[in-house]
Design a protein around this motif. Structure first.
Motif, PDB file in Angstrom:
ATOM      1  N   ASP A  46       0.920  -1.243   0.011  1.00 22.83           N
ATOM      2  CA  ASP A  46      -0.074  -0.154   0.072  1.00 22.83           C
ATOM      3  C   ASP A  46       0.922   1.347   0.052  1.00 22.83           C
ATOM      4  O   ASP A  46       1.340   1.703   1.184  1.00 22.83           O
ATOM      5  N   ALA A  49       0.599   7.737  -3.970  1.00 24.50           N
ATOM      6  CA  ALA A  49       0.833   8.155  -5.165  1.00 24.50           C
ATOM      7  C   ALA A  49       2.178   8.875  -5.149  1.00 24.50           C
ATOM      8  O   ALA A  49       2.570   9.293  -4.470  1.00 24.50           O
ATOM      9  N   GLY A  50       2.775   8.399  -6.587  1.00 26.16           N
ATOM     10  CA  GLY A  50       4.061   8.945  -6.878  1.00 26.16           C
ATOM     11  C   GLY A  50       5.021   8.027  -7.332  1.00 26.16           C
ATOM     12  O   GLY A  50       4.962   6.784  -7.241  1.00 26.16           O
ATOM     13  N   GLN A  70       6.359   3.315  -9.871  1.00 30.53           N
ATOM     14  CA  GLN A  70       5.136   4.529 -10.014  1.00 30.53           C
ATOM     15  C   GLN A  70       3.892   3.638  -9.529  1.00 30.53           C
ATOM     16  O   GLN A  70       3.470   2.800  -9.666  1.00 30.53           O
ATOM     17  N   SER A  71       3.321   4.507  -8.149  1.00 33.07           N
ATOM     18  CA  SER A  71       2.235   4.226  -7.616  1.00 33.07           C
ATOM     19  C   SER A  71       1.184   5.525  -8.024  1.00 33.07           C
ATOM     20  O   SER A  71       1.472   6.398  -8.083  1.00 33.07           O
ATOM     21  N   THR A  72      -0.106   4.795  -8.137  1.00 31.03           N
ATOM     22  CA  THR A  72      -1.091   5.753  -8.529  1.00 31.03           C
ATOM     23  C   THR A  72      -1.737   5.738  -7.209  1.00 31.03           C
ATOM     24  O   THR A  72      -2.794   6.586  -7.186  1.00 31.03           O
ATOM     25  N   GLY A  73      -1.421   5.142  -6.101  1.00 33.37           N
ATOM     26  CA  GLY A  73      -1.961   5.394  -4.692  1.00 33.37           C
ATOM     27  C   GLY A  73      -2.805   4.325  -4.317  1.00 33.37           C
ATOM     28  O   GLY A  73      -3.648   3.836  -5.129  1.00 33.37           O
ATOM     29  N   THR A  76      -0.203  -1.373  -4.790  1.00 32.31           N
ATOM     30  CA  THR A  76       0.779  -1.366  -5.762  1.00 32.31           C
ATOM     31  C   THR A  76       1.507  -2.582  -6.046  1.00 32.31           C
ATOM     32  O   THR A  76       1.894  -3.079  -4.655  1.00 32.31           O
TER      33      THR A  76
END
Length: 93
Positions: A46, A49-50, A70-73, A76
Motif C-alpha cells: 500500500d 501516489a508518486g 510508479q504508484s497511483t496510490g 501497488t
C-alpha cells in the motif's frame, strides 16, 4: 519506523516469511526469509501516489538492484526477484 502488519500481501510462497516496517508516506523496508528458494513472485503493498525508488538487496552477498516504481496510490503490485535465503526491499521517495 514502526512495524506494518497487513501492509504486504501476496500470494506468498508457504515457506516465505515477510516482515515490513516503515514511516508511512516516506520510507519502507521489507525483509524476506525463505525456508527454501522462492520466486520470482508478485507482492502487493500500500503506497501513496508518486514515484518510489525500490532497492532490492541480498544481504548474503551484498548484491543490489534498483528500480523506479510508479504508484497511483493504494495497492501497488511489485515484482519480487527470486529469494535464496534472505532478501531486503527498501522503498523510498
Amino acid at each position: 519506523a514502526q512495524p506494518l502488519s497487513g501492509w504486504v500481501s501476496g500470494p506468498l510462497d508457504a515457506g516465505l516469511r515477510v516482515r515490513a516496517w516503515g514511516v508511512p508516506g516516506q520510507a519502507y523496508a521489507v525483509y524476506f526469509r525463505a525456508e527454501h528458494p522462492a520466486g520470482p513472485l508478485k507482492l502487493t503493498v500500500d503506497l501513496p501516489a508518486g514515484a518510489w525508488q525500490a532497492t532490492w538487496l541480498d544481504p548474503r552477498d551484498g548484491q543490489s538492484r534498483t528500480a523506479t516504481v510508479q504508484s497511483t496510490g493504494g495497492r501497488t503490485v511489485l515484482s519480487v526477484p527470486p529469494v535464496g535465503e534472505d532478501l531486503v526491499l527498501k522503498l523510498a521517495r
